[in-house]
Design an enzyme around this catalytic site. Sequence first.
Site, short mmCIF file in Angstrom:
data_model
loop_
_atom_site.label_atom_id
_atom_site.label_comp_id
_atom_site.label_asym_id
_atom_site.label_seq_id
_atom_site.Cartn_x
_atom_site.Cartn_y
_atom_site.Cartn_z
N LYS A 183 -1.51 -1.26 -4.05
CA LYS A 183 -2.55 -0.23 -3.91
C LYS A 183 -1.88 1.13 -3.99
CE LYS A 183 -5.84 1.83 -0.71
NZ LYS A 183 -6.26 1.89 0.71
N TYR B 202 0.85 -1.19 0.00
CA TYR B 202 0.00 0.00 0.00
C TYR B 202 0.88 1.25 0.00
CZ TYR B 202 -3.54 3.26 1.97
OH TYR B 202 -4.39 4.30 2.22
#
Length: 293
Positions: free
Chosen positions: A165, A137
């Site tokens: 992400k 992320y």
Amino acid sequence: MKNTTLKGIIAYPITPFDQEEKVDILLYKKLLERLVVSGSHAVAPLGSTGVMPYLTDEEKEAITEATLQQVNNRVPVLVGVSNLTTDKTIYHAKFAEKAGASAVMIIPMSYWKLTDDEIVKHYDAVARQISIPIMAYNNPATGGVDMSPALLKRLLEIPNVTMIKESTGDVQRMHYLKRELGEEVAFYNGSNPLALAAFSAGASGWCTAAPNLIPELNLNLYQAIQDNDLQEAQKVFYKQLNLLKFIVSKGLPRTIKAGLKIQGIEGGFLRSPLKPLTENEIAEFKLILKEVF
């Protein structure tokens, strides 16, 4: 292509607190159930919407267990396990795997600025301790670290780091990942206002708190993309754009709870130092919600 378990709309549940600022597990399960029955393709507890950094280890474990119990294998569960130290990140990742999580999400949280090599070793150390997939992320606004596309490419060389992400708000990074790695990369949008652009760039899914408030519009956008109906995708996206911008600019935990309350749904309280939206902000939010509905 590396196997992943996630696609579509990945919904972020909020973590509700009672008036004494204690985690309200019963209310959490009710709010989580709304996300599942409204059609979210996966749920992701313990992200920024769930104020993960504000929770104790015991509270994180309680949320993880409550999520797996309530979801009961109906949709995949992506558990946030990030921590400042590698040791603590491993601890939470192993706990999530044992509880039954489908995958874990890790953002490299930083007080001291981390080097690329330190970040790679951090992810690799966690990956060696679990067998489920990892989503890397990238969100410098909350984690304090901006992982370059070249670094993300290195992370994907770790066997069970299968997902990226991207939440920087730079769609060009998604184009880079797609161009450099093709079908070998599954990347996900974490920047709400970029939802349409990210899907156009080839994103596998959209990680968002918006399904707490407007699940149908979120799902309709994804379906229009799946149907290759650009005109419908644009129509659905622009209808929700003002709301997406508002919830990001005013803070997801605050705005989701305020939005639920406006809709007549109990969302619990916040944990200090977070405070509710002001009266003026609530008035603005009501107008935005009227536009949507």
